[in-house]
Every structure is written in C-alpha cells, then in structure tokens.
Scaffold this active site. Structure first.
Site, PDB file in Angstrom:
ATOM      1  N   ASN A 245      42.514  44.261  36.175  1.00 49.34           N
ATOM      2  CA  ASN A 245      43.795  44.273  35.462  1.00 49.34           C
ATOM      3  C   ASN A 245      43.654  43.309  34.290  1.00 49.34           C
ATOM      4  O   ASN A 245      43.667  42.096  34.475  1.00 49.34           O
ATOM      5  CB  ASN A 245      44.914  43.828  36.427  1.00 49.34           C
TER       6      ASN A 245
ATOM      7  N   LYS B 255      45.647  42.696  31.976  1.00 56.83           N
ATOM      8  CA  LYS B 255      46.934  42.110  31.564  1.00 56.83           C
ATOM      9  C   LYS B 255      47.075  42.180  30.030  1.00 56.83           C
ATOM     10  O   LYS B 255      46.595  43.133  29.432  1.00 56.83           O
ATOM     11  CB  LYS B 255      47.074  40.684  32.116  1.00 56.83           C
TER      12      LYS B 255
ATOM     13  N   HIS C 251      53.731  44.970  39.648  1.00 60.42           N
ATOM     14  CA  HIS C 251      52.991  43.699  39.613  1.00 60.42           C
ATOM     15  C   HIS C 251      54.010  42.557  39.604  1.00 60.42           C
ATOM     16  O   HIS C 251      55.079  42.685  39.003  1.00 60.42           O
ATOM     17  CB  HIS C 251      52.089  43.650  38.371  1.00 60.42           C
TER      18      HIS C 251
ATOM     19  N   GLU D 252      54.162  39.976  37.947  1.00 58.66           N
ATOM     20  CA  GLU D 252      54.548  39.531  36.608  1.00 58.66           C
ATOM     21  C   GLU D 252      55.634  40.430  36.019  1.00 58.66           C
ATOM     22  O   GLU D 252      56.481  39.985  35.251  1.00 58.66           O
ATOM     23  CB  GLU D 252      53.300  39.456  35.707  1.00 58.66           C
TER      24      GLU D 252
ATOM     25  N   GLU E 174      49.088  40.803  46.534  1.00 60.10           N
ATOM     26  CA  GLU E 174      48.804  39.707  45.604  1.00 60.10           C
ATOM     27  C   GLU E 174      49.803  38.570  45.835  1.00 60.10           C
ATOM     28  O   GLU E 174      50.928  38.627  45.318  1.00 60.10           O
ATOM     29  CB  GLU E 174      48.928  40.201  44.162  1.00 60.10           C
TER      30      GLU E 174
ATOM     31  N   GLY F  53      45.929  33.560  39.221  1.00 60.14           N
ATOM     32  CA  GLY F  53      45.550  32.697  38.107  1.00 60.14           C
ATOM     33  C   GLY F  53      45.514  31.219  38.437  1.00 60.14           C
ATOM     34  O   GLY F  53      45.469  30.377  37.540  1.00 60.14           O
TER      35      GLY F  53
ATOM     36  N   SER G 256      43.062  35.345  42.171  1.00 63.57           N
ATOM     37  CA  SER G 256      41.915  34.425  42.059  1.00 63.57           C
ATOM     38  C   SER G 256      40.646  34.934  42.733  1.00 63.57           C
ATOM     39  O   SER G 256      39.884  34.142  43.295  1.00 63.57           O
ATOM     40  CB  SER G 256      42.284  33.036  42.600  1.00 63.57           C
TER      41      SER G 256
HETATM   42  P1  13P Z   1      43.783  36.608  38.743  1.00 65.66           P
HETATM   43  O1  13P Z   1      42.561  37.312  39.270  1.00 65.66           O
HETATM   44  O2  13P Z   1      43.636  36.114  37.343  1.00 65.66           O
HETATM   45  O3  13P Z   1      44.263  35.572  39.702  1.00 65.66           O
HETATM   46  O4  13P Z   1      44.963  37.713  38.655  1.00 65.66           O
HETATM   47  C1  13P Z   1      45.199  38.526  39.729  1.00 65.66           C
HETATM   48  C2  13P Z   1      46.140  39.591  39.334  1.00 65.66           C
HETATM   49  O5  13P Z   1      47.301  39.340  39.059  1.00 65.66           O
HETATM   50  C3  13P Z   1      45.607  40.961  39.264  1.00 65.66           C
HETATM   51  O6  13P Z   1      46.636  41.901  39.130  1.00 65.66           O
END
Ligand code: 13P
Length: 254
Positions: free
Chosen positions: A10, A12, A98, A100, A168, A174, A214
C-alpha cells in the site's frame, strides 16, 4: 487450507510519475525471479499512478490495486473515483476501510460495506481493513472492535474469491511496533470465526487474512509463519523494492 499468500504493497500518498514507475518496474523484475505459484504480489499506488504502474508491470505476475473507491458508478461526486474507473485502469483489487480513511475521512463500516458491494459488482477484489486503536487494546477490546468491524464492513454476499481481510492494529501502523505473535494469531482466529458465522465455514476457511502494521524483512518470517496469517499489507517497506521483496523472501513463501 492451501490459501495463496498475498504480499501487498500500500503505497499510500507516495510516488510521483518517475519514482513510482521505477518502483513498479523494480517490483516487476524482482517478482519475475521469485513468484512461486503459492504466492501472489500486489501493488496499490495512488490513483494518479495507476495507469503508468499498470504499463510498468506488463508481463510480470504482479496485480494492481487502488486504495479506495466510491460506491457509485459515476456522477456528481467531486474528487471521487468509481469502481468502474478502477477496472478501466486495469485494477484487480481495491483496499477499503483502511484505518487512515476511517480516521481522516470519517468512513464507517457501513460505508465500507456499500463500497465493497459496488467493487464486487464490477469484478474487483476487495481488501477490507480492520484494526483496533491503542486505547481499545489497552481496554481489552481488540477482539470486540475487530469482529464488530468485520460483521459491519464485510458484505453478506462476499466470498473467499472476491474478499481479503487485513488486520491492521492502528497503533502498529508506521510506528515500528508490532503485536506479539500470540496476539496476532488470536485476532486472526477471531476474525476467521466471525467470517464463518457470517459467510459460512467454507468461505471463512479459504478467505485470506493479511497482517499489516510495521511489517519489515526482519519480522516477516515470524509473522507470516503463523497459521492464520495469509500474507501482509505493507506500507513503508513497500516503497523500496529490496524491502518489499525481502519480506516475501524472508517469509520463505515466495
Ligand atoms: P506500515 O507498514 O508503514 O506500518 O503501514 C501499514 C499499513 O497501513 C498498510 O496498509
């Protein structure tokens, strides 16, 4: 149960035309060298790069996905992108719900459900994300939050062929922090049990449940060797070819 491992990136809100296309080319080349039949690769760039990444992936066994979609086919929805448009760009997958999007755009599980139905109607596979916040985990509510999100976000008509779940934990995204393997396995098992109630045992047993948050090459082996973990949804580490493919290699599945 013979579930095919999915290694999904992803991206982002990252990538411009030049570096995004280069990243996709790098993934395509590396995937050609790996690529056991039991492993599938997917990249989900921002909308602006879908067409150029599709071209860069030509001939490689790497699927293309988007990071969100609207539920309508077309119309007066300024700034939105429909499932039909994603199909038109060559997408096979779309990430929905997601954390976010849930946090930054106020997306509810009910909206995710409607979006997923619209995506499935266009033949797109959905990756439906769930996960608890740190406060919810500290209150001992991780399982309850995740199973409720599954019940409300996953359409009743979903099948193992058109739906992938991603667990997640919000606090692991992150941050470099990951849950213990026991906690990951506990949530994945609870999710599969909830899917069995909602979609029947056969769908639940074949549906893939990814872990995200992560994931790096150095923790991939531990996470991906868990019985109910069928792949990874990777953020930061999907932006570097060697890390993204390193996760697949270190997991020993691809
Ligand atoms: P990270 O791997 O940067 O922690 O992000 C995970 C994520 O949100 C994937 O959708």
């Amino acid at each position: 149960m013979g579930r095919k491992i999915l290694i999904a990136g992803n991206w982002k809100m990252n990538g411009l035309l030049a570096d995004g296309t280069n990243l996709a080319k790098g993934v395509a080349e590396a995937a050609k060298k790996l690529g056991k039949p039991q492993c599938e690769f997917l990249v989900c760039p921002p909308f602006t790069l879908l067409t150029s990444v599709k071209k860069a992936l030509r001939g490689a066994k790497v699927a293309l996905g988007a990071q969100d979609c609207h539920f309508a086919e077309k119309g007066a929805h300024t700034g939105d992108i429909s499932p039909v448009m994603l199909k038109d760009c060559g997408c096979q997958y779309v990430i929905l719900g997601h954390s976010e999007r849930r946090a930054n755009h106020g997306e509810s599980s009910e909206l995710v459900n409607v979006k997923a139905q619209a995506a499935h109607a266009q033949g797109l596979k959905t990756i439906i994300c769930v996960g608890e916040t740190l406060a919810e985990r500290d209150e001992g509510r991780a399982l309850e939050v995740c199973t409720t999100q599954i019940l409300d976000s996953v359409p009743e008509s979903s099948t193992w062929q058109d739906t992938v779940i991603a667990y997640e934990p919000v606090w692991a995204i992150g941050t470099g922090k990951i849950p213990t393997t026991a906690d990951v396995e506990e949530v994945h098992k609870a999710i599969r049990k909830t899917l069995a109630k909602k979609l029947g045992k056969s769908n639940a047993n074949r549906m893939r449940i990814l872990y995200g948050g992560s994931v790096k090459p150095n923790n991939a082996k531990e996470l991906l060797s868990l019985e109910d973990v069928d792949g990874a949804l990777i953020g930061g580490a999907s932006l570097k070819v060697e890390d993204f493919l390193g996760i697949a290699q270190n997991a020993g599945v691809c």
